[in-house]
Scaffold this active site. Structure first.
Site, mmCIF file in Angstrom:
data_model
loop_
_atom_site.group_PDB
_atom_site.id
_atom_site.type_symbol
_atom_site.label_atom_id
_atom_site.label_comp_id
_atom_site.label_asym_id
_atom_site.label_seq_id
_atom_site.Cartn_x
_atom_site.Cartn_y
_atom_site.Cartn_z
ATOM 1 N N HIS A 99 0.792 -0.983 0.144
ATOM 2 C CA HIS A 99 -0.196 -0.331 0.048
ATOM 3 C C HIS A 99 0.799 1.437 0.125
ATOM 4 C CE1 HIS A 99 0.760 -1.575 3.879
ATOM 5 N NE2 HIS A 99 0.681 0.070 4.444
ATOM 6 N N HIS A 150 0.974 5.184 1.478
ATOM 7 C CA HIS A 150 0.457 5.806 1.926
ATOM 8 C C HIS A 150 0.354 7.319 1.316
ATOM 9 C CE1 HIS A 150 0.080 3.885 6.113
ATOM 10 N NE2 HIS A 150 2.053 2.915 5.158
HETATM 11 P P1 5GP Z 1 1.706 -0.257 7.418
HETATM 12 O O1 5GP Z 1 2.341 0.543 8.593
HETATM 13 O O2 5GP Z 1 1.671 -1.718 6.785
HETATM 14 O O3 5GP Z 1 2.749 0.721 6.369
HETATM 15 O O4 5GP Z 1 0.520 0.956 7.375
HETATM 16 C C1 5GP Z 1 -0.700 -0.314 7.617
HETATM 17 C C2 5GP Z 1 -1.793 0.745 7.097
HETATM 18 O O5 5GP Z 1 -3.162 0.613 7.523
HETATM 19 C C3 5GP Z 1 -1.586 2.552 8.805
HETATM 20 O O6 5GP Z 1 -1.439 4.166 9.081
HETATM 21 C C4 5GP Z 1 -2.819 1.880 9.926
HETATM 22 O O7 5GP Z 1 -3.408 3.085 10.632
HETATM 23 C C5 5GP Z 1 -4.387 1.258 8.772
HETATM 24 N N1 5GP Z 1 -4.962 0.322 8.916
HETATM 25 C C6 5GP Z 1 -4.896 -0.671 10.016
HETATM 26 N N2 5GP Z 1 -5.901 -1.258 9.606
HETATM 27 C C7 5GP Z 1 -6.742 -0.471 9.054
HETATM 28 C C8 5GP Z 1 -8.454 -0.713 9.030
HETATM 29 O O8 5GP Z 1 -9.497 -1.445 9.227
HETATM 30 N N3 5GP Z 1 -9.065 -0.219 8.353
HETATM 31 C C9 5GP Z 1 -8.443 0.863 7.131
HETATM 32 N N4 5GP Z 1 -8.234 1.820 6.684
HETATM 33 N N5 5GP Z 1 -6.343 1.138 7.718
HETATM 34 C C10 5GP Z 1 -6.137 0.177 8.726
#
Ligand code: 5GP
Ligand code: ZN
Length: 119
Positions: A105, A107
């Protein structure tokens, strides 16, 4: 419009509609939705419909998809009026990179000043 059905993956469940999310944009290749725990006033996640666990798992065949994800960020930034002030795009990879959801993903963060270097 689903193509990814790994029920163990949170973002695949969002794509299939089994998990709620606030969609900002979708097409046949990607979905963009609001981050549930926003780290900025605007915090959108752009994901491919195809389940790819990490950036390490991308191959040359994903070049167009990765470009499409980046172009989607650029277009959304303009639509959300972030483009002139500026914004940040980030893709975390694995534990040291801060990745917590193992479906790639991008951001898109905006509407506040971003620090550099990131923590
Ligand atoms: P990462 O830390 O893997 O780069 O980003 C994962 C993102 O997913 C985080 O910013 C977190 O806030 C978001 N996230 C985690 N659980 C959920 C969810 O259930 N729904 C949504 N929309 N975002 C989520
Ligand atoms: Zn997935």
């Amino acid at each position: 419009m689903t193509s990814c059905t790994d029920s163990n993956c949170l973002f695949c469940r969002i794509i299939s509609g089994d998990e709620p999310s606030t969609t900002v944009y979708e097409d046949d290749k990607v979905l963009a939705f609001r981050d549930k725990f926003p780290a900025a006033p605007v915090h959108i996640l752009i994901i491919p419909r195809e389940h790819i666990a990490t950036l390490n798992d991308t191959e040359p065949k994903h070049a167009e998809l990765l470009g499409h994800i980046m172009l989607t960020a650029s277009r959304l930034a303009k639509e959300l009026d972030l483009a002139d002030d500026g914004y940040r795009v980030v893709m975390n990879c694995n534990r040291q990179g801060g990745q917590t959801v193992y479906h790639i993903h991008l951001h898109l963060l905006g509407e506040r000043p971003m620090r550099w270097p990131p923590g």
